[in-house]
Write an enzyme that holds these catalytic residues in place. Structure first.
Site, mmCIF file in Angstrom:
data_model
loop_
_atom_site.group_PDB
_atom_site.id
_atom_site.type_symbol
_atom_site.label_atom_id
_atom_site.label_comp_id
_atom_site.label_asym_id
_atom_site.label_seq_id
_atom_site.Cartn_x
_atom_site.Cartn_y
_atom_site.Cartn_z
ATOM 1 N N GLY A 1 -5.157 20.524 -31.978
ATOM 2 C CA GLY A 1 -6.202 20.174 -32.870
ATOM 3 C C GLY A 1 -6.302 18.967 -33.211
ATOM 4 O O GLY A 1 -6.959 18.435 -34.163
ATOM 5 N N HIS B 1 4.743 29.267 -31.021
ATOM 6 C CA HIS B 1 3.444 28.407 -31.365
ATOM 7 C C HIS B 1 4.057 27.257 -32.087
ATOM 8 O O HIS B 1 5.013 27.227 -33.289
ATOM 9 C CB HIS B 1 2.336 28.849 -32.123
ATOM 10 C CG HIS B 1 1.218 28.165 -32.070
ATOM 11 N ND1 HIS B 1 1.092 27.056 -32.928
ATOM 12 C CD2 HIS B 1 -0.008 28.069 -31.242
ATOM 13 C CE1 HIS B 1 -0.135 26.431 -32.657
ATOM 14 N NE2 HIS B 1 -0.710 27.057 -31.652
ATOM 15 N N ASN C 1 -6.497 31.507 -30.037
ATOM 16 C CA ASN C 1 -5.677 31.712 -31.131
ATOM 17 C C ASN C 1 -6.524 31.083 -32.453
ATOM 18 O O ASN C 1 -6.703 30.253 -32.576
ATOM 19 C CB ASN C 1 -4.471 30.844 -31.097
ATOM 20 C CG ASN C 1 -3.785 30.611 -32.195
ATOM 21 O OD1 ASN C 1 -3.810 31.482 -33.047
ATOM 22 N ND2 ASN C 1 -2.770 29.785 -32.313
ATOM 23 N N GLU D 1 3.354 25.522 -34.387
ATOM 24 C CA GLU D 1 3.064 25.692 -35.916
ATOM 25 C C GLU D 1 4.086 26.258 -36.484
ATOM 26 O O GLU D 1 4.621 25.931 -37.445
ATOM 27 C CB GLU D 1 1.518 26.115 -36.343
ATOM 28 C CG GLU D 1 0.484 24.916 -36.054
ATOM 29 C CD GLU D 1 -0.668 25.316 -35.551
ATOM 30 O OE1 GLU D 1 -1.154 26.660 -35.911
ATOM 31 O OE2 GLU D 1 -1.655 24.614 -35.189
ATOM 32 N N GLU E 1 1.904 23.632 -24.544
ATOM 33 C CA GLU E 1 0.918 22.896 -25.670
ATOM 34 C C GLU E 1 1.572 21.769 -26.011
ATOM 35 O O GLU E 1 2.359 21.971 -27.012
ATOM 36 C CB GLU E 1 0.751 24.003 -26.691
ATOM 37 C CG GLU E 1 0.022 25.374 -26.166
ATOM 38 C CD GLU E 1 -0.648 25.876 -27.408
ATOM 39 O OE1 GLU E 1 -1.692 26.122 -27.458
ATOM 40 O OE2 GLU E 1 -0.001 26.176 -28.515
ATOM 41 N N LYS F 1 -5.656 31.314 -35.481
ATOM 42 C CA LYS F 1 -4.927 30.706 -36.481
ATOM 43 C C LYS F 1 -5.129 31.511 -38.021
ATOM 44 O O LYS F 1 -5.607 32.692 -37.739
ATOM 45 C CB LYS F 1 -4.883 29.316 -36.567
ATOM 46 C CG LYS F 1 -4.713 28.524 -35.319
ATOM 47 C CD LYS F 1 -4.399 27.159 -35.320
ATOM 48 C CE LYS F 1 -4.582 26.353 -34.061
ATOM 49 N NZ LYS F 1 -3.897 25.207 -33.915
ATOM 50 N N SER G 1 -6.670 20.947 -27.577
ATOM 51 C CA SER G 1 -7.848 20.780 -27.635
ATOM 52 C C SER G 1 -8.584 20.780 -26.413
ATOM 53 O O SER G 1 -9.339 20.027 -25.721
ATOM 54 C CB SER G 1 -7.984 19.067 -27.877
ATOM 55 O OG SER G 1 -7.266 18.802 -29.130
HETATM 56 C C1 PEP Z 1 -3.514 26.214 -30.449
HETATM 57 O O1 PEP Z 1 -3.707 26.606 -31.531
HETATM 58 O O2 PEP Z 1 -2.821 26.556 -29.680
HETATM 59 C C2 PEP Z 1 -4.256 25.071 -29.854
HETATM 60 C C3 PEP Z 1 -4.310 24.853 -28.648
HETATM 61 O O3 PEP Z 1 -5.331 24.594 -30.828
HETATM 62 P P1 PEP Z 1 -6.667 23.578 -30.628
HETATM 63 O O4 PEP Z 1 -7.198 24.292 -28.960
HETATM 64 O O5 PEP Z 1 -7.375 23.659 -31.664
HETATM 65 O O6 PEP Z 1 -5.916 22.203 -30.191
#
Ligand code: PEP
Length: 250
Positions: free
Chosen positions: A173, A95, A9, A97, A167, A11, A213
Site C-alpha cells: 500500500g 497478512h 485482496n 495487517e 509481501e 481488504k 504495490s
Molecule cells: C496486500 O494487501 O496484500 C497488498 C499487497 O496491497 P497493495 O497491492 O495495495 O500493496
C-alpha cells in the site's frame, strides 16, 4: 511448471454494489481464461453472494481471515467451516495487517492454517519483513521463521493446498515495490526453506506470490523474476481497469 496465481485482496474496501459490479466485469472477461489462476478475497459479508455470482467460472473466492477454532464462544470470529458453507474455497492467513495491526503471532497463524486445511480450504500464507528488519539485514531470518512456524505440523499433502505470498511490509500500500533483485532473492530463499522443511520436489511445486504495490506498470517485470509465481494484489485489485491488465502479465 507452476501456473501463475493472481489474487485480489480487497481488504475492507468496496460495498455490495461496487463489489458486484467488479465481479461482473471480472466474470465477463475471465470466465474461460486458463493461463493464470485468479482468486478474489472480498470482505466476509460479501463472500457468499460473490461465490454464487462466480460459480461455474474459473475465478475462486476466498476470505481474508478465519478463526483458529472450529466453533464456540468467539464473538466476532468466523470459522473455516462457515466459510466453506458459504462457498469460499480459499483463505488468506498471516497478512501483515493481521500480524502488525491485530497482533497475530506465528503460533496463531499456524493454528489458523491447520483449521483452514482441516475444512478443505486452500490457504495463502503471507510472510514479509518490515523496513526496519530489512535495513537491519534481518529479512531472511524473519521470513524464514514466519514460514517455518506458519507451516509447523503441516503434511506434505497439505502443502499442495498452500500458496506462499512474500509481501514485504514496506511495499504494501505504499507504492514502493520490491526490485526484481529483492523479490528474486526473497523468493529463492523461501523456496530453499520449503525444500528443507519438505522436499525439493514439493518446494518446486509450491507457488510463491509476490505482494506489495503490484500495478499494471510493474507486474510484467515482477512476474518475469525466477521463483515469482504470481501476485497478491491489494489496491490494484479494486478496479477492473487495474486488475484485469495484471492477468495477462506473463
Ligand atoms: C496486500 O494487501 O496484500 C497488498 C499487497 O496491497 P497493495 O497491492 O495495495 O500493496
Amino acid at each position: 511448471m507452476r501456473k501463475p496465481f493472481i489474487a485480489g485482496n480487497w481488504k475492507m474496501n468496496l460495498e455490495r454494489k461496487t463489489a458486484l459490479a467488479l465481479v461482473h466485469q471480472l466474470r465477463d472477461h475471465l470466465a474461460n481464461r486458463d493461463t493464470v489462476d485468479v482468486a478474489v478475497f472480498p470482505p466476509f459479508v460479501y463472500v457468499e453472494e460473490i461465490a454464487r455470482t462466480l460459480k461455474g467460472t474459473k475465478i475462486a473466492v476466498g476470505a481474508q481471515n478465519c478463526c483458529d477454532e472450529p466453533h464456540g464462544a468467539f464473538t466476532g470470529e468466523i470459522s473455516a467451516a462457515q466459510l466453506v458453507d458459504v462457498g469460499a474455497t480459499h483463505v488468506l492467513l498471516g497478512h501483515s495487517e493481521r500480524r502488525h495491526v491485530y497482533g497475530e503471532s506465528d503460533a496463531l497463524v499456524n493454528r489458523k492454517v491447520h483449521a483452514a486445511l482441516d475444512k478443505g480450504l486452500a490457504v495463502i500464507l503471507c510472510v514479509g519483513e518490515t523496513l526496519e528488519q530489512r535495513q537491519g539485514k534481518q529479512t531472511e531470518k524473519v521470513i524464514g521463521a514466519q514460514l517455518t512456524l506458519g507451516l509447523q505440523g503441516i503434511s506434505a499433502r497439505d502443502l499442495l493446498k498452500i500458496t506462499i505470498a512474500y509481501e514485504p511490509v514496506w511495499a504494501i500500500g505504499t507504492g514502493k515495490v520490491a526490485t526484481s533483485k529483492q523479490a528474486g532473492e526473497a523468493h529463492a530463499y523461501l523456496r530453499g526453506v520449503l525444500g528443507g522443511l519438505f522436499t525439493e520436489s514439493l518446494a518446486d511445486q509450491t507457488r510463491i506470490q509476490y505482494g506489495g504495490s503490484v500495478k499494471p506498470d510493474n507486474v510484467k517485470e515482477l512476474l518475469a523474476v525466477r521463483d515469482v509465481d504470481g501476485a497478491l494484489v491489494g489496491g490494484a485489485s479494486l478496479k477492473a481497469e487495474t486488475f484485469l491488465p495484471l492477468l495477462g502479465g506473463r
